[in-house]
Design a protein around this motif. Structure first.
Motif, PDB file in Angstrom:
ATOM      1  N   LEU A 155       0.701  -1.266   0.057  1.00 25.06           N
ATOM      2  CA  LEU A 155      -0.097  -0.067  -0.033  1.00 25.06           C
ATOM      3  C   LEU A 155       0.775   1.266  -0.142  1.00 25.06           C
ATOM      4  CD1 LEU A 155      -2.689  -1.108   2.726  1.00 25.06           C
ATOM      5  CD2 LEU A 155      -3.107  -0.323  -0.047  1.00 25.06           C
ATOM      6  N   ILE A 156       1.972   1.436   0.753  1.00 23.05           N
ATOM      7  CA  ILE A 156       2.819   2.574   0.770  1.00 23.05           C
ATOM      8  C   ILE A 156       4.258   2.091   0.645  1.00 23.05           C
ATOM      9  CG2 ILE A 156       3.279   4.498   2.279  1.00 23.05           C
ATOM     10  CD1 ILE A 156       0.903   3.674   3.792  1.00 23.05           C
ATOM     11  N   PRO A 157       4.760   2.396  -0.542  1.00 23.04           N
ATOM     12  CA  PRO A 157       6.161   1.941  -0.497  1.00 23.04           C
ATOM     13  C   PRO A 157       7.162   3.073   0.170  1.00 23.04           C
ATOM     14  CG  PRO A 157       5.350   2.024  -2.729  1.00 23.04           C
ATOM     15  CD  PRO A 157       4.281   2.506  -1.846  1.00 23.04           C
ATOM     16  N   ILE A 158       6.925   4.423   0.408  1.00 21.96           N
ATOM     17  CA  ILE A 158       7.764   5.259   1.129  1.00 21.96           C
ATOM     18  C   ILE A 158       7.151   5.790   2.253  1.00 21.96           C
ATOM     19  CG2 ILE A 158       9.489   7.028   1.214  1.00 21.96           C
ATOM     20  CD1 ILE A 158      10.246   6.491  -1.628  1.00 21.96           C
ATOM     21  N   TYR A 159       7.072   5.584   3.388  1.00 23.29           N
ATOM     22  CA  TYR A 159       6.354   6.070   4.523  1.00 23.29           C
ATOM     23  C   TYR A 159       7.152   6.689   5.704  1.00 23.29           C
ATOM     24  CZ  TYR A 159       2.640   6.137   8.005  1.00 23.29           C
ATOM     25  OH  TYR A 159       1.456   6.401   8.789  1.00 23.29           O
ATOM     26  N   VAL A 160       7.176   8.078   5.933  1.00 23.43           N
ATOM     27  CA  VAL A 160       7.973   8.647   7.038  1.00 23.43           C
ATOM     28  C   VAL A 160       7.125   9.193   8.032  1.00 23.43           C
ATOM     29  CG1 VAL A 160       9.722  10.234   7.499  1.00 23.43           C
ATOM     30  CG2 VAL A 160       9.649   9.060   5.254  1.00 23.43           C
ATOM     31  N   ILE A 161       7.453   8.955   9.278  1.00 20.81           N
ATOM     32  CA  ILE A 161       6.672   9.466  10.454  1.00 20.81           C
ATOM     33  C   ILE A 161       7.318  10.361  11.240  1.00 20.81           C
ATOM     34  CG2 ILE A 161       4.983   8.879  12.360  1.00 20.81           C
ATOM     35  CD1 ILE A 161       4.366   6.219  11.072  1.00 20.81           C
ATOM     36  N   GLY A 162       6.823  11.521  11.521  1.00 19.54           N
ATOM     37  CA  GLY A 162       7.657  12.407  12.496  1.00 19.54           C
ATOM     38  C   GLY A 162       8.776  12.917  11.941  1.00 19.54           C
ATOM     39  N   GLY A 163       9.420  14.007  12.649  1.00 18.82           N
ATOM     40  CA  GLY A 163      10.451  14.946  12.391  1.00 18.82           C
ATOM     41  C   GLY A 163      10.347  16.005  11.638  1.00 18.82           C
ATOM     42  N   LYS A 164      11.327  16.696  11.135  1.00 20.30           N
ATOM     43  CA  LYS A 164      11.300  17.982  10.636  1.00 20.30           C
ATOM     44  C   LYS A 164      12.476  18.074   9.442  1.00 20.30           C
ATOM     45  CE  LYS A 164      10.783  22.709  12.214  1.00 20.30           C
ATOM     46  NZ  LYS A 164      10.551  23.702  13.398  1.00 20.30           N
ATOM     47  N   ASN A 165      11.789  18.741   8.488  1.00 21.61           N
ATOM     48  CA  ASN A 165      12.817  19.256   7.264  1.00 21.61           C
ATOM     49  C   ASN A 165      13.469  18.012   6.630  1.00 21.61           C
ATOM     50  OD1 ASN A 165      12.235  21.842   7.815  1.00 21.61           O
ATOM     51  ND2 ASN A 165      13.866  22.093   9.181  1.00 21.61           N
ATOM     52  N   HIS A 166      12.582  17.081   6.406  1.00 22.58           N
ATOM     53  CA  HIS A 166      13.366  15.697   5.644  1.00 22.58           C
ATOM     54  C   HIS A 166      13.176  15.891   4.159  1.00 22.58           C
ATOM     55  CE1 HIS A 166      12.611  13.979   9.320  1.00 22.58           C
ATOM     56  NE2 HIS A 166      11.625  13.608   9.384  1.00 22.58           N
ATOM     57  N   GLU A 167      14.043  15.188   3.402  1.00 22.62           N
ATOM     58  CA  GLU A 167      13.995  15.291   1.846  1.00 22.62           C
ATOM     59  C   GLU A 167      13.639  14.033   1.444  1.00 22.62           C
ATOM     60  OE1 GLU A 167      17.153  16.141  -1.866  1.00 22.62           O
ATOM     61  OE2 GLU A 167      17.925  16.676   0.290  1.00 22.62           O
ATOM     62  N   ILE A 168      12.624  13.899   0.456  1.00 23.33           N
ATOM     63  CA  ILE A 168      12.451  12.633  -0.224  1.00 23.33           C
ATOM     64  C   ILE A 168      12.302  13.230  -1.830  1.00 23.33           C
ATOM     65  CG2 ILE A 168      10.793  10.815  -0.626  1.00 23.33           C
ATOM     66  CD1 ILE A 168       9.661  11.844   2.344  1.00 23.33           C
ATOM     67  N   SER A 169      13.431  12.815  -2.655  1.00 28.44           N
ATOM     68  CA  SER A 169      13.367  13.500  -3.780  1.00 28.44           C
ATOM     69  C   SER A 169      13.964  12.403  -4.739  1.00 28.44           C
ATOM     70  CB  SER A 169      14.449  14.637  -3.778  1.00 28.44           C
ATOM     71  OG  SER A 169      15.547  14.380  -3.511  1.00 28.44           O
ATOM     72  N   GLY A 170      13.547  12.680  -5.990  1.00 30.84           N
ATOM     73  CA  GLY A 170      14.045  11.739  -7.061  1.00 30.84           C
ATOM     74  C   GLY A 170      13.870  10.312  -7.098  1.00 30.84           C
ATOM     75  N   ASN A 171      12.782   9.937  -6.376  1.00 28.78           N
ATOM     76  CA  ASN A 171      12.718   8.481  -6.191  1.00 28.78           C
ATOM     77  C   ASN A 171      11.673   8.289  -7.474  1.00 28.78           C
ATOM     78  OD1 ASN A 171      14.039   7.684  -3.300  1.00 28.78           O
ATOM     79  ND2 ASN A 171      12.793   9.587  -3.030  1.00 28.78           N
ATOM     80  N   ASP A 172      11.918   6.805  -7.814  1.00 18.77           N
ATOM     81  CA  ASP A 172      10.892   6.198  -8.912  1.00 18.77           C
ATOM     82  C   ASP A 172      10.190   5.172  -8.226  1.00 18.77           C
ATOM     83  OD1 ASP A 172      11.925   7.967 -10.786  1.00 18.77           O
ATOM     84  OD2 ASP A 172      12.900   6.420 -12.051  1.00 18.77           O
ATOM     85  N   VAL A 173       8.763   5.439  -8.106  1.00 17.70           N
ATOM     86  CA  VAL A 173       7.952   4.425  -7.436  1.00 17.70           C
ATOM     87  C   VAL A 173       6.794   3.917  -8.705  1.00 17.70           C
ATOM     88  CG1 VAL A 173       6.502   3.894  -5.788  1.00 17.70           C
ATOM     89  CG2 VAL A 173       8.489   5.630  -5.661  1.00 17.70           C
ATOM     90  N   THR A 174       6.935   2.795  -9.021  1.00 18.79           N
ATOM     91  CA  THR A 174       5.885   2.216  -9.719  1.00 18.79           C
ATOM     92  C   THR A 174       4.887   1.220  -8.971  1.00 18.79           C
ATOM     93  OG1 THR A 174       7.195   0.418 -10.587  1.00 18.79           O
ATOM     94  CG2 THR A 174       7.259   2.617 -11.691  1.00 18.79           C
ATOM     95  N   PHE A 175       3.787   1.226  -9.202  1.00 23.09           N
ATOM     96  CA  PHE A 175       2.799   0.192  -8.439  1.00 23.09           C
ATOM     97  C   PHE A 175       2.371  -0.880  -9.618  1.00 23.09           C
ATOM     98  CE2 PHE A 175       2.478   3.370  -5.604  1.00 23.09           C
ATOM     99  CZ  PHE A 175       2.114   2.598  -4.267  1.00 23.09           C
ATOM    100  N   ASN A 176       2.227  -2.101  -9.305  1.00 17.08           N
ATOM    101  CA  ASN A 176       1.697  -3.009 -10.078  1.00 17.08           C
ATOM    102  C   ASN A 176       0.927  -4.169  -9.123  1.00 17.08           C
ATOM    103  OD1 ASN A 176       0.980  -4.932 -11.858  1.00 17.08           O
ATOM    104  ND2 ASN A 176       3.062  -5.774 -12.224  1.00 17.08           N
ATOM    105  N   ARG A 177      -0.131  -3.407  -8.536  1.00 15.37           N
ATOM    106  CA  ARG A 177      -1.083  -4.272  -7.527  1.00 15.37           C
ATOM    107  C   ARG A 177      -2.253  -4.902  -8.428  1.00 15.37           C
ATOM    108  NH1 ARG A 177      -1.897  -2.985  -2.373  1.00 15.37           N
ATOM    109  NH2 ARG A 177      -4.061  -2.385  -2.664  1.00 15.37           N
ATOM    110  N   THR A 178      -2.892  -5.850  -7.548  1.00 15.00           N
ATOM    111  CA  THR A 178      -4.090  -6.418  -8.072  1.00 15.00           C
ATOM    112  C   THR A 178      -5.503  -5.885  -7.596  1.00 15.00           C
ATOM    113  OG1 THR A 178      -4.107  -7.889  -6.144  1.00 15.00           O
ATOM    114  CG2 THR A 178      -2.680  -8.577  -8.080  1.00 15.00           C
ATOM    115  N   SER A 179      -5.350  -4.798  -6.985  1.00 13.38           N
ATOM    116  CA  SER A 179      -6.434  -3.959  -6.720  1.00 13.38           C
ATOM    117  C   SER A 179      -6.137  -2.457  -6.651  1.00 13.38           C
ATOM    118  CB  SER A 179      -7.301  -4.430  -5.337  1.00 13.38           C
ATOM    119  OG  SER A 179      -6.259  -4.415  -4.305  1.00 13.38           O
TER     120      SER A 179
END
Length: 589
Positions: free
Chosen positions: A499-523
């Motif tokens: 359901l969630i490939p990249i999940y970050v909880i809490g904290g401050k000033n994070h960087e989440i950049s340049g990631n390639d995320v593809t889904f191939n779910r059955t629903s």
């Protein structure tokens, strides 16, 4: 070279295992006469020779100048059926053959038997420190030079089969230090010594090769119970004796109780090409090489290659552990101390609760190009350590995790190949970089697989360029707190089933950049990148979409966080943002 066959009757030597004092005196007189006559080689005929190994004139060191005292420039050829038996005694020390401050001595063949099973351990006089009775030796090389011990069968000493030690002490004013030098021990059978089969305490240029070294310390032995112990005496950073330039090659070790080889405190020690069923250790040693050994057990006990720490007064161990094959132990390689390189080792079939490649209270350690497979426990673990690198290792089949980093600083895991494991990497209370790793958990049962990469709120992490195919659970998941740094950049997560490939909880000033995320779910459903309870995260230039007809809930969800900056992402579907967010230049695809 003049050669002589010993005339036992002429010297009153008994060949039937009786009359120890007379026999010992006869040998010593015969060797003295031969030496004075210029005879350099003596053949000793078959027989059972009972030897008085105790120097009664020395209350403190009865093992010195005791037994058969071999002169300089002498080769003793012992008949295969010549057996030298130490007479039973109650002394804390004895010697069968004493080679003390002489040069050019060779002992070949024959048998030497200590008296550990007939020894009287009840008395030790006024010398309480000697109560262990661990100074009984088959051969005592004491400050001698150019010594060869070849093809001798030695067993059952109360101390060691062979002792290599120095006359005098270093760093003191009242004596001159004379180490044993250029000592060779080869093609011998050394068995069942109560303490160690070989000890090198004050020796330089010692070569130990092609021996069978077995059962040190069996039957209620005396510590340390090593096949070979390289251990000089010192206090703090002052050495009083030093083992230096010791080469241990092509030996077979079996049944030694505590370890096969321990370089407890030696310098320039090489342990190469041996076959061992127990641990090999660099101890507190400096400049140790442990290479090309085969270490195999069947009971999944003990750690194959170990260390203890840095010797007092030194910055590091400078140890190299390379090309070893390890199978059937509890754990593989456990690094302590500093400045250690571990490369090209193959580790397999360890216990389920063991660790293949580990550090504890170590710094500046490099693990590279190692292979771990058929091992259900942890594969790599840095604990309470700093400046540790795991690079280009092949890690296959953990039921726990491939890489664990706990309570450590500046740990790098780079270009490792992780397959068929329950979990890829776990980072706890540490600063770590995970760069360019292949984390392929697809062959592990989907119902049991955990996260590819996980970090806790006590960690600073930089997670870049990792390849995570078909995750069925979260690919990158972590918690953070204010003051901690989280950077997740350029990772390639393909055909996600979760359901969630990249999940970050809490904290401050994070960087989440340049990631390639593809889904191939059955629903339908799922969030490509989700943050929760974060403040000021930068979510930039990621690509998130589904490769099939099933739609995502949202490609990016920051609705449960505040002040996020969602910029320049390529996405399929609608963003789920918080009213405090900044959103710009995102491109639908």
């Amino acid at each position: 070279m003049m050669r002589y066959t010993l005339e036992v009757e002429k010297y009153g030597i008994y060949c039937d295992g009786t009359e120890a004092a007379t026999t010992t005196a006869g040998f010593n007189q015969a060797l003295k006469d031969a030496s004075e006559a210029g005879i350099c080689e003596i053949d000793i005929p078959k027989g059972i020779y009972l030897i008085d190994g105790v120097n009664e004139e020395s209350a403190l060191k009865p093992e010195e100048h005791a037994g058969i005292i071999v002169p300089s420039n002498m080769t003793l050829n012992l008949h295969p059926e010549a057996e030298f038996r130490v007479a039973p005694n109650g002394s804390f020390g004895y010697t069968c053959f004493y080679i003390g401050e002489v040069v050019n001595v060779t002992i070949k063949g024959g048998k030497i038997r200590g008296e550990r099973y007939q020894h009287d351990f009840t008395g030790h006089g006024d010398f309480e420190k000697k109560e262990t009775h661990e100074w009984g030796y088959g051969i005592n090389v004491h400050g001698a030079r150019n010594v060869v011990i070849e093809g001798v069968d030695i067993a059952d000493c109360t101390g060691d089969c062979i002792m290599v030690n120095a006359q005098g002490m270093l760093n003191v004013s009242w004596t001159t230090y004379r180490p044993a030098r250029n000592i060779t021990i080869k093609n011998c059978k050394l068995d069942g010594a109560r303490r160690n089969n070989i000890s090198v305490t004050g020796g330089e240029d010692v070569k130990i090769h092609d021996n069978e070294i077995t059962n040190a310390g069996i039957n209620d032995g005396c510590m340390p119970m090593f096949g070979i112990d390289i251990e000089g005496y010192g206090e703090g950073d002052i050495d009083y004796e030093e083992p230096r330039n010791v080469k241990i090659t092509n030996n077979t070790f079996a049944g030694n109780v505590a370890q096969s080889v321990c370089n407890f405190s030696g310098y320039e020690v090489v342990i190469d090409g041996n076959h061992s069923d127990n641990s090999i250790s660099y101890g507190y040693g400096t400049d140790t090489v442990i290479a090309n050994n085969t270490l195999v057990r069947k009971d999944k006990k003990y750690t194959a290659i170990t260390g203890l720490g840095v010797s007092a007064g030194f910055n590091g161990n400078n140890a190299t552990i390379t090309g070893n094959t390890i199978k059937g132990f509890s754990s593989g390689i456990d690094v302590r101390g500093a400045d250690v390189t571990v490369s090209g080792n193959t580790i397999t079939e360890l216990s389920a609760d063991g660790i293949a490649l580990a550090t504890f209270e170590a710094k500046n350690v490099q693990f590279s190009n190692n292979t771990v497979h058929h091992t259900a426990g942890k594969h790599c673990c840095a604990r309470n350590s700093s400046d540790v690198t795991f690079e280009n290792n092949k890690l296959n089949g953990s039921d726990i995790t491939a890489i664990e980093i706990i309570d450590s600083d500046n740990v790098i895991a780079e270009s490792n190949k992780i397959k068929r494991s329950k979990q890829g990497a776990v980072i706890t209370r540490s600063s770590a970089k995970l760069i360019d790793n292949d984390v392929d958990l697809t062959e592990y049962p989907p119902s049991a697989v955990s996260y590819a990469i996980f970090f806790d709120k006590g960690s600073n992490v930089f997670i870049k360029g990792n390849r995570i195919p078909e995750p069925t659970n979260m690919a990158i998941n972590g918690e953070s707190a204010e003051g901690r740094t989280v950077r997740i950049k350029g990772n390639d997560i393909t055909n996600a089933k979760c359901l969630i490939p990249i999940y970050v909880i809490g904290g401050k000033n994070h960087e989440i950049s340049g990631n390639d995320v593809t889904f191939n779910r059955t629903s339908s459903g799922g969030y490509g990148i989700q943050t929760k309870n974060t403040d000021g995260a930068l979510v930039k230039e990621n690509v998130v979409y589904s490769v099939n007809s099933f739609a995502l809930y949202n490609p990016i969800k920051t609705a449960e966080s505040i002040n996020s900056r969602v910029i320049g992402n390529k996405i399929s579907g609608n963003l789920a943002l918080n009213k405090t967010d900044i959103e710009t230049n995102n491109i639908p695809i």
